[in-house]
Design an enzyme around this catalytic site. Sequence first.
Site, short mmCIF file in Angstrom:
data_model
loop_
_atom_site.label_atom_id
_atom_site.label_comp_id
_atom_site.label_asym_id
_atom_site.label_seq_id
_atom_site.Cartn_x
_atom_site.Cartn_y
_atom_site.Cartn_z
N ASN A 175 28.32 41.62 39.48
CA ASN A 175 28.88 40.37 39.22
C ASN A 175 27.77 39.42 38.67
OD1 ASN A 175 31.46 40.61 40.37
ND2 ASN A 175 30.77 40.52 42.36
N CYS A 187 36.99 46.75 38.19
CA CYS A 187 37.01 45.57 37.02
C CYS A 187 38.03 46.20 35.93
CB CYS A 187 35.97 44.86 36.42
SG CYS A 187 36.53 43.64 35.38
N ASN A 224 38.93 37.41 45.41
CA ASN A 224 39.38 36.80 44.22
C ASN A 224 40.75 36.25 44.33
OD1 ASN A 224 37.17 38.17 42.97
ND2 ASN A 224 38.58 39.87 42.48
N CYS A 274 40.93 38.53 34.36
CA CYS A 274 40.76 39.44 35.46
C CYS A 274 41.68 40.58 35.66
CB CYS A 274 40.83 38.82 36.80
SG CYS A 274 40.41 39.77 38.34
N GLY A 275 41.38 41.81 35.27
CA GLY A 275 42.23 42.96 35.28
C GLY A 275 42.95 43.22 36.72
#
Length: 293
Positions: A82, A91, A199, A232-233
Site C-alpha cells: 500500500n 488487489c 476497506n 478497487c478491484g
Amino acid sequence: MSNRVLIGHGTENDFVVLPDPDGVLWPESRLDAAMVARLCERRAGLGGDGVLRVVRSVHVPDAPAVLGDDLARCEWFMDHRNADGSLAEMCGNGIRLFLHVLVTEGLLDRSACTDGVWVGTRGGPRRVGAGADGVYWVDMGPAREFGSGSAELAGRRFDGLAVSMGNPHLACLTDADLDALDLATPPRFDAALFPEGVNVELITVLRAASEGADAHIRLRVHERGVGETRSCGTGACAAAYAALVAGGTSAGTVVVDVPGGRLTVDVGPDTTVLRGPAVVVAAGELTPEWLAG
C-alpha cells in the site's frame, strides 16, 4: 541495481511497478516502507495508490508461507504494498496490471494467457488471464461473508456486510448522494470485527438489472493504508456480492461503475471473476538525485 520503473493503472487505481524478475533489483532491504511511501507520494515522488514488484515467487521470502502447496504452480508473485508501505494481500486492479506488465515486458506471451496463469499473492494464488479484446480477467476466489457491521463518516452511520475477498471489506449499500460524501477522512469502524483494518465501500444501486447483467451499481471506496482510490478491484467484488444479496440472491453478473471507469463482476457460488482494463502509462528511470534525497 536498476532504477527502472513503470507507471500504470486499472480503471485509474494506479501503481508504481518495479520489474524485478530475479529478486535482486528491489530486495526487501531496499523496498522498505519509507521507500514505498516516497515512490507513491504524488508531489515529491512518482505518485500511486501502491507499489507492485514483479518478481518470481521463489525470490519472495514469505511466498512459501502464504502459498503453501501452490508455490510450485505460481511462477510469479505480485509483491504488493500500500501507499503507506504496509503489505497488501490482494488487489484486483493491481493483478490485471501485473499480468499486463508481464506481457508487455516480454516475460509471458499473451497467447499463453488466454486460459489464465497462476500468480501468487499474499491473499493466496489467483488465476488471471488476457482476453482478445485487451480486457484482463482475474479469478478472485469466493466472496466470503463474515458478519455485518457499520462505518461512521462525517457523523453518519452506514450499515453493511463484512466480506472477505482475501482482504477485509465493509460493503455498505446506501441511498446517500455519493458525490456529496467526503472520504478524505478515514471512516470509523468496529476494530473488533476488523482487527487489521478494512476497506469501506459506499454503494448505490443504479438498476436492479440492466442489459446483460443482473445489477448495475456505483461505488466509492476508502482503502486502508491508502485513502480514497479511483477504483478497487476487491472492493468492486465485495460490493457486487452485497448488491446481489440485497436483491435476494448470491450469484449473478454486476456492472460496477467506479470513479475511474467500469468493471464487470461475475459472482458465482464458488468464485468471483473480475473483468476490466489495464494500462501502462510510462516507463523511466529514477534519478540519482531523487534517490539520494
